[in-house]
Motif scaffolding. Structure first.
Motif, mmCIF file in Angstrom:
data_model
loop_
_atom_site.group_PDB
_atom_site.id
_atom_site.type_symbol
_atom_site.label_atom_id
_atom_site.label_comp_id
_atom_site.label_asym_id
_atom_site.label_seq_id
_atom_site.Cartn_x
_atom_site.Cartn_y
_atom_site.Cartn_z
ATOM 1 N N ALA A 1 13.841 -14.529 -31.462
ATOM 2 C CA ALA A 1 14.023 -13.306 -30.361
ATOM 3 C C ALA A 1 15.421 -13.887 -30.253
ATOM 4 C CB ALA A 1 12.701 -13.041 -30.143
ATOM 5 N N ARG A 2 15.014 -15.315 -29.841
ATOM 6 C CA ARG A 2 15.539 -15.656 -28.882
ATOM 7 C C ARG A 2 16.900 -16.349 -29.450
ATOM 8 N NH1 ARG A 2 14.289 -19.041 -24.355
ATOM 9 N NH2 ARG A 2 15.997 -19.713 -23.459
ATOM 10 N N LEU A 3 17.250 -16.540 -30.350
ATOM 11 C CA LEU A 3 18.502 -16.274 -31.144
ATOM 12 C C LEU A 3 18.976 -15.395 -30.914
ATOM 13 C CD1 LEU A 3 20.310 -18.821 -33.107
ATOM 14 C CD2 LEU A 3 19.373 -18.495 -34.586
ATOM 15 N N SER B 1 23.669 -12.259 -29.919
ATOM 16 C CA SER B 1 24.408 -10.495 -29.743
ATOM 17 C C SER B 1 25.115 -10.467 -28.210
ATOM 18 C CB SER B 1 23.094 -9.912 -29.390
ATOM 19 O OG SER B 1 22.283 -8.781 -30.276
ATOM 20 N N ARG B 2 24.477 -11.540 -26.968
ATOM 21 C CA ARG B 2 24.946 -11.525 -26.003
ATOM 22 C C ARG B 2 26.786 -11.856 -26.054
ATOM 23 N NH1 ARG B 2 21.433 -14.085 -23.272
ATOM 24 N NH2 ARG B 2 22.581 -15.870 -23.269
ATOM 25 N N GLU B 3 26.942 -13.485 -26.980
ATOM 26 C CA GLU B 3 27.970 -13.845 -26.663
ATOM 27 C C GLU B 3 28.948 -12.836 -27.566
ATOM 28 O OE1 GLU B 3 26.358 -18.030 -27.676
ATOM 29 O OE2 GLU B 3 28.081 -17.891 -28.562
ATOM 30 N N ILE B 4 28.607 -12.212 -28.462
ATOM 31 C CA ILE B 4 29.805 -11.532 -29.151
ATOM 32 C C ILE B 4 29.513 -10.392 -28.795
ATOM 33 C CG2 ILE B 4 29.506 -13.310 -31.610
ATOM 34 C CD1 ILE B 4 27.627 -10.746 -33.093
ATOM 35 N N ARG B 5 28.941 -9.753 -28.302
ATOM 36 C CA ARG B 5 28.452 -8.339 -27.887
ATOM 37 C C ARG B 5 28.440 -7.052 -28.726
ATOM 38 N NH1 ARG B 5 27.112 -8.640 -22.950
ATOM 39 N NH2 ARG B 5 26.568 -6.044 -23.053
ATOM 40 N N ARG B 6 27.280 -7.629 -30.010
ATOM 41 C CA ARG B 6 27.269 -6.675 -30.288
ATOM 42 C C ARG B 6 25.623 -6.861 -31.744
ATOM 43 N NH1 ARG B 6 31.814 -6.150 -34.836
ATOM 44 N NH2 ARG B 6 33.683 -6.272 -34.486
ATOM 45 N N GLN B 7 25.747 -5.973 -31.648
ATOM 46 C CA GLN B 7 23.773 -5.678 -32.016
ATOM 47 C C GLN B 7 23.746 -6.755 -33.187
ATOM 48 O OE1 GLN B 7 21.725 -2.360 -33.426
ATOM 49 N NE2 GLN B 7 22.685 -0.660 -30.697
ATOM 50 N N ILE B 8 22.625 -7.544 -33.130
ATOM 51 C CA ILE B 8 22.739 -8.136 -34.845
ATOM 52 C C ILE B 8 21.147 -7.350 -35.055
ATOM 53 C CG2 ILE B 8 22.073 -10.301 -35.918
ATOM 54 C CD1 ILE B 8 23.953 -11.372 -33.244
ATOM 55 N N LEU C 1 10.851 1.957 -43.729
ATOM 56 C CA LEU C 1 10.787 0.799 -43.507
ATOM 57 C C LEU C 1 9.371 0.727 -42.873
ATOM 58 C CD1 LEU C 1 14.389 0.112 -41.317
ATOM 59 C CD2 LEU C 1 14.000 -0.416 -43.713
ATOM 60 N N ASP C 2 8.764 -0.718 -42.855
ATOM 61 C CA ASP C 2 7.964 -1.148 -42.810
ATOM 62 C C ASP C 2 7.500 -0.587 -40.855
ATOM 63 O OD1 ASP C 2 6.708 -1.572 -44.706
ATOM 64 O OD2 ASP C 2 7.268 -4.119 -44.552
ATOM 65 N N VAL C 3 8.135 -1.909 -40.059
ATOM 66 C CA VAL C 3 8.560 -0.826 -38.646
ATOM 67 C C VAL C 3 10.341 -1.383 -38.511
ATOM 68 C CG1 VAL C 3 8.103 -3.710 -39.072
ATOM 69 C CG2 VAL C 3 7.667 -1.499 -36.399
ATOM 70 N N MET C 4 10.060 -0.191 -37.320
ATOM 71 C CA MET C 4 11.517 -0.453 -36.953
ATOM 72 C C MET C 4 11.825 -1.205 -35.286
ATOM 73 S SD MET C 4 14.849 0.102 -36.321
ATOM 74 C CE MET C 4 15.458 0.928 -38.146
ATOM 75 N N VAL C 5 11.690 -2.622 -35.214
ATOM 76 C CA VAL C 5 11.859 -2.984 -33.685
ATOM 77 C C VAL C 5 13.198 -2.958 -33.216
ATOM 78 C CG1 VAL C 5 11.259 -5.194 -32.533
ATOM 79 C CG2 VAL C 5 9.567 -4.222 -34.972
ATOM 80 N N ALA C 6 13.161 -3.052 -31.992
ATOM 81 C CA ALA C 6 14.576 -2.824 -30.886
ATOM 82 C C ALA C 6 14.622 -4.355 -29.641
ATOM 83 C CB ALA C 6 15.069 -1.765 -30.482
ATOM 84 N N LEU C 7 14.954 -5.118 -29.768
ATOM 85 C CA LEU C 7 14.913 -5.918 -29.178
ATOM 86 C C LEU C 7 15.802 -6.296 -27.426
ATOM 87 C CD1 LEU C 7 14.325 -9.345 -31.203
ATOM 88 C CD2 LEU C 7 12.830 -7.775 -30.070
ATOM 89 N N SER C 8 15.560 -5.044 -26.400
ATOM 90 C CA SER C 8 16.099 -5.467 -25.421
ATOM 91 C C SER C 8 16.981 -7.125 -24.880
ATOM 92 C CB SER C 8 16.011 -4.787 -24.659
ATOM 93 O OG SER C 8 15.174 -3.824 -24.115
ATOM 94 N N VAL C 9 18.843 -6.799 -24.963
ATOM 95 C CA VAL C 9 19.464 -7.998 -24.598
ATOM 96 C C VAL C 9 19.294 -7.766 -23.080
ATOM 97 C CG1 VAL C 9 21.198 -9.528 -24.771
ATOM 98 C CG2 VAL C 9 20.335 -8.743 -27.214
ATOM 99 N N ARG C 10 18.970 -8.697 -22.459
ATOM 100 C CA ARG C 10 19.377 -9.050 -21.402
ATOM 101 C C ARG C 10 20.298 -10.255 -20.606
ATOM 102 N NH1 ARG C 10 14.911 -7.194 -18.057
ATOM 103 N NH2 ARG C 10 14.495 -4.974 -18.217
ATOM 104 N N GLU C 11 21.424 -9.753 -19.698
ATOM 105 C CA GLU C 11 22.264 -11.026 -19.663
ATOM 106 C C GLU C 11 21.284 -12.341 -18.730
ATOM 107 O OE1 GLU C 11 24.847 -11.427 -19.395
ATOM 108 O OE2 GLU C 11 25.118 -8.874 -20.260
ATOM 109 N N ASN C 12 20.028 -12.852 -18.351
ATOM 110 C CA ASN C 12 19.915 -13.395 -17.771
ATOM 111 C C ASN C 12 18.703 -14.111 -19.017
ATOM 112 O OD1 ASN C 12 17.385 -11.810 -17.943
ATOM 113 N ND2 ASN C 12 16.650 -11.424 -16.020
ATOM 114 N N ASP C 13 18.928 -14.484 -19.943
ATOM 115 C CA ASP C 13 18.404 -14.943 -20.464
ATOM 116 C C ASP C 13 17.121 -14.963 -21.665
ATOM 117 O OD1 ASP C 13 19.196 -17.022 -22.527
ATOM 118 O OD2 ASP C 13 18.219 -18.598 -20.989
#
Ligand SMILES: Nc1nc2c(ncn2[C@@H]2O[C@H](COP(=O)(O)OP(=O)(O)OP(=O)(O)O)[C@@H](O)[C@H]2O)c(=O)[nH]1
Ligand SMILES: [Mg+2]
Length: 560
Positions: free
Chosen positions: A23-25, A30-37, A101-113
């Motif tokens: 999740a962290r990776l 994502s934050r680096e390339i400003r794109r969803q992954i 799909l089994d499940v759909m998950v969205a992880l929020s990317v925040r600036e503060n790491d």
């Protein structure tokens, strides 16, 4: 790129949805390339696909379609990042449903790491509220990681299967959902749907659900809008159905795009009727005619190379007359059409000779026509004491039968029983059955039989008349006769008969045929104008009719 590629090497333990490292990776990248992954993860925890999107979304490429008959969850989950911490959107839910799909998950990317909210949703098994999916309340990554994924997904699968089993299986029949999408009036659509149900049951399909949609505007690509398509797919999944039968006739493109979007087998009204004909054709000529109609229908649709047809090779829609399977290859289809057409020409020569023999005898020809299931064969059998196949199903008769029959006063006639008519009779079928219908041209009188007990009999009269005129048969004198009078109370029958200036009979009661015999005799031998209606009144019931009825059929009902 290299770091993204390395994501493939990661592995998630099967009992976990996700790991915190991964999740962290994803969040960092994502934050680096400003794109969803996004990653698509298999049940055993391997990463099947790493997808890089843009700021707003990701596009899942075409997934392999390895399917084993019953519809089930795909065994893949999608975990992806959302840059603005936004919840799951409509597109995410569409992917969840259409890709099962089994499940759909969205992880929020925040600036503060630290990853922020986690959003997830999964499909729901059959439920009373007819809900398609469940969107979980926003949670944290820690909460997500606590989930025992392995047991959770097993339990969900079990529930899906229970829902599918809840609909009792009637043997090895196919199960289908019927669907009608049109802007026509609701009553028209309901009426047509009733008939579609009968057609489906006739062809051996168990109808699990029937839905009518009257959208504001029709989507030309799929007929149904995106939202409805999703719901439909999930209902199919919940009920364990992978066959959709449309009441409307679909264009080749529509069939292709619906089945490509949903991976369901899709057939339309025409195909269903063709399927029934395929099951019912018995004579050589009948079989050739049906196969020809099927192939002609199939040919333009083969241009769109789709799942719809590659999957149809087995069951309904892909069934040829007898045990043959319809060929899927275009070139071979063309060759086969050519061959069948040549054979038909040969067969029609034989038919021509028979017809010539018959017309030499100069006997008047009486043909019984009408909507399917009106009771034509029952009447034919009663008159000629034949044993032609009668059934309370649509299209019991495919191969017309012809018998000679002696009338009172030594008149003789030839009586023909015919294929039933139905609204929207497929064009390809009319073309293929042309020779059979052409034979009706020889008729001196058409008895248009109508099932008075059918609530839609008025529409049936109109539909039958329309087809008769399309077949160029409207110049032949016609006698409209109501059948199955025994099923309604006499007052209702009388009122309807008066309205149509005609009379009624019951194919189950020989004594009710007197009026019919009188009317036929008048039309054929006395030149009575065809508008008057000789209701069986006392004066007609001379002894000879009684006599003839006692002999109905008798030794005169021999094949002709
Ligand atoms: N109650 C009642 N049932 C009838 C009557 N005539 C026919 N039936 C029933 O209606 C059903 C259809 O009869 P068929 O004679 O096969 O009808 P058809 O017009 O030949 O139908 P297709 O060949 O399928 O177009 C059968 O179940 C018959 O027993 C009648 O006068 N009264
Ligand atoms: Mg019949």
């Amino acid at each position: 790129m290299r770091r993204l590629e390395h994501v493939y090497r990661r592995r998630i333990p099967p009992e976990k949805v996700m790991t915190s490292e991964l999740a962290r990776l994803l969040s960092d990248l994502s934050r680096e390339i400003r794109r969803q992954i996004g990653i698509l993860v298999e049940r055993r925890g391997t990463i099947a696909l790493v997808i890089v999107g843009d700021q707003k979304g990701i596009t899942i490429p075409e997934l392999s379609r390895d399917r084993t008959g019953i519809l089930r969850l795909r065994g893949l989950r999608l975990i992806h990042t959302h840059l603005q911490g936004e919840p799951l959107n409509e597109e995410d839910l569409t992917d969840l449903a259409l890709l099962r799909l089994d499940v759909m998950v969205a992880l929020s990317v925040r600036e503060n790491d630290v990853p922020g909210n986690v959003y997830s949703a999964h499909l729901l098994p059959d439920n009373r509220e007819k809900k398609v999916w469940k969107i979980d309340p926003a949670s944290t990554l820690t909460q997500l990681l606590e989930l025992d994924f392995y047991n959770w997904i097993q339990a969900l699968e079990d529930e899906f299967q229970r829902g599918q089993r809840a609909i009792a299986l009637r043997g090895a029949e196919e199960r289908a959902i019927l669907l009608s999408v049109s802007r026509e009036s609701r009553t028209t659509l309901e009426e047509s749907m009733e008939e579609l149900k009968e057609l489906a049951e006739t062809s051996g399909v168990q109808v699990v659900d029937a839905m009518i949609q009257r959208p504001q505007s029709l989507s030309s690509a799929t007929l149904l809008g995106e939202g409805k398509l999703k719901e439909l797919l999930v209902t199919c999944l919940q009920l364990g159905v992978d066959l959709i039968i449309f009441d409307q006739n679909l264009t080749p493109g529509q069939i292709a795009s619906i089945s490509d979007r949903t991976e369901l087998r899709v057939i339309d009204r025409t195909q269903l009727i063709l399927d029934i004909f395929a099951q019912r054709a018995h004579t050589r000529e009948g079989k050739i005619q049906v196969e020809l109609a099927q192939l002609k229908y199939l040919l333009p649709r083969l241009a769109k190379k789709t799942l719809a047809f590659s999957r149809l090779t087995g069951g309904i829609g892909g069934r040829g007359p007898g045990e043959t399977k319809l060929e899927i290859d275009r070139r071979r289809v063309r060759e086969r059409i050519h061959l069948l057409e040549k054979e038909l020409v040969k067969l029609s020569r034989a038919r021509e000779q028979r017809r010539a023999r018959r017309s030499k005898s100069e006997l008047p020809v009486l043909s019984i026509v009408g909507y399917t299931n009106a009771g034509k064969t029952t009447l034919f059998n009663l008159l000629t004491q034949s044993q032609s196949h009668v059934e309370d199903k649509l299209f019991a008769t495919l191969d017309p039968a012809t018998r000679r029959w002696r009338f009172p006063g030594n008149h003789e006639v030839v009586i023909t029983d015919t294929v039933g008519l139905i609204k929207n009779l497929p064009k390809d079928l009319i073309v293929a059955f042309r020779p059979t219908f052409d034979e009706l041209q020889e008729s001196d009188l058409l008895i248009h039989l109508v099932d008075i007990s059918n609530p839609f009999f008025e529409a049936h009269i109109q539909d039958a008349e329309k087809i008769l005129s399309e077949l160029g048969l409207d110049h032949i004198p016609r006698l409209l006769v109501f059948n199955k009078e025994d099923r309604l109370d006499p007052e209702t029958v009388e009122a309807v008969c008066r309205r149509y200036a005609t009379f009624s009979i019951s194919g189950h009661r020989p004594e009710s045929l007197k009026g019919l015999l009188v009317a036929i005799e008048q039309r054929l031998w006395k030149g009575t104008p065809s508008t008057t209606c000789p209701v069986a009144s006392g004066e007609f019931l001379e002894e000879r009719y009684h006599d003839s009825l006692r002999r109905v059929g008798g030794e005169h009902g021999r094949p002709f």
